[in-house]
Design an enzyme around this catalytic site. Structure first.
Site: not given
Ligand code: NAD
Length: 291
Positions: A52, A96, A119
């Site tokens: 990412k 994460q 997200d």
């Protein structure tokens, strides 16, 4: 049969984002900034976060990785998120997953400001998605929609079967495919571990999204000829012949299903790359909310 290639489709998204960043910089703006938080040192999470961060840099975003020890106290983590929420130079925040067991994942996600939740996991953003409002869409289903768009896969009026009902993949996927949008308008069946007639349902499907985390689960005898197959699964399967000691496997028995499908995503090289494309698009969106 078409291979729905994540490399090509995600490169196209990244190219357009790179151009947007250039336009922002040329008009005197700053780079969009994504912060990734990693708690602990799980091997797969390390790989995802590194990818990412690398992708951010390649398209001209700023990115920061903040690491915490596995033992971090929940209060301390929330305090750090609060600081990022209040920092006007940070556009997107992602934590994460999975988090260590002593941390409450829902609480941590809800602590991220909804306008920085790139997200798309915050209940506010999920609620907006369900209501058909403009919002951050969970990156994996978003990436799959971008893939369908890139390859101009006809979805209107089709029967889509989504296998898996998680909050981050299956459920939002079912909402997007059933929405009244260019790559929605499917009739959707959402299947899960208590579905009793999965094979029968899959055999009726024009589109199957397999997101259950069981390598090779979807076999050719479960698939109608000409179906479009989207494989979300990523499982590390031990393999002593592989350099790293494992291979990444999807939820679809690729070789046999590819013979019947009209289009299929490979693993690796399919949905995983599109997930990052979705995340990057969300980050630019977050930047634009305040600029
Ligand atoms: P999860 O474990 O949260 O959910 C799995 C779902 O599958 C559950 O809803 C469960 O009911 C369903 N399921 C399990 N066994 C089943 C069965 N036999 N029949 C029907 N349904 C069954 O998983 P998740 O977070 O949604 O992830 C699913 C897979 O996708 C995993 O392999 C994960 O690593 C992968 N994933 C990939 C990406 C990507 O970018 N490619 C992103 C997220 C997750």
């Amino acid at each position: 049969m078409i291979i729905l290639d994540g490399k090509t489709a995600s490169a196209s998204v990244r190219e357009s984002l790179k151009k947007s960043v250039e336009d922002i910089i040329n008009s005197g703006g700053r780079k969009p900034h994504l912060v990734a938080i990693l708690v602990g040192n799980d091997g797969a999470s390390e790989t995802y976060v590194a990818s990412k961060v690398k992708n951010c840099e390649e398209i001209g975003f700023e990115s920061s990785l903040i690491r915490f020890d596995t033992t971090i106290d929940e209060g301390d983590l929330l305090n750090e998120i609060e600081k990022l929420n209040n920092n006007p130079l940070i556009d997107g925040i992602l934590v994460q997953l999975p988090l260590p067991k002593h941390l409450n994942t829902e609480k941590v996600i809800e602590f991220i400001h909804p306008d920085k939740d790139v997200d798309g996991f915050h209940p506010t953003n999920v609620g907006k998605l369900v209501s058909g409002l403009d919002t951050f869409i969970s990156a994996t289903p978003y990436g799959i929609m971008l893939m369908l768009e890139y390859y101009k896969i006809e979805t209107k009026g089709k029967h889509a079967v989504v296998i898996g009902r998680s909050n981050i993949v299956g459920r939002p996927m079912s909402i997007l495919l059933s929405g009244n949008t260019a790559y929605g308008n499917c009739t959707v069946t959402l299947c899960h571990s208590h579905t009793t007639n999965l094979k029968e349902l899959c055999l009726q499907a024009d589109i199957i999204v397999a997101a259950l985390g069981k390598p090779g689960f979807l076999t050719a005898d479960m698939v109608k000829s000409g179906a479009v197959i989207i494989d979300v699964g990523i499982t590390r399967v031990p393999d002593t012949t592989a350099a790293k000691g494992f291979r990444i496997k999807g939820d679809v028995a690729y070789n046999e299903v590819a013979e019947k499908a009209s289009a299929i995503t490979p693993v690796p090289g399919g949905v995983g790359l599109m997930t990052i494309a979705g995340l990057l698009k969300n980050t630019l969106k977050a930047y634009k909310l305040t600029h």
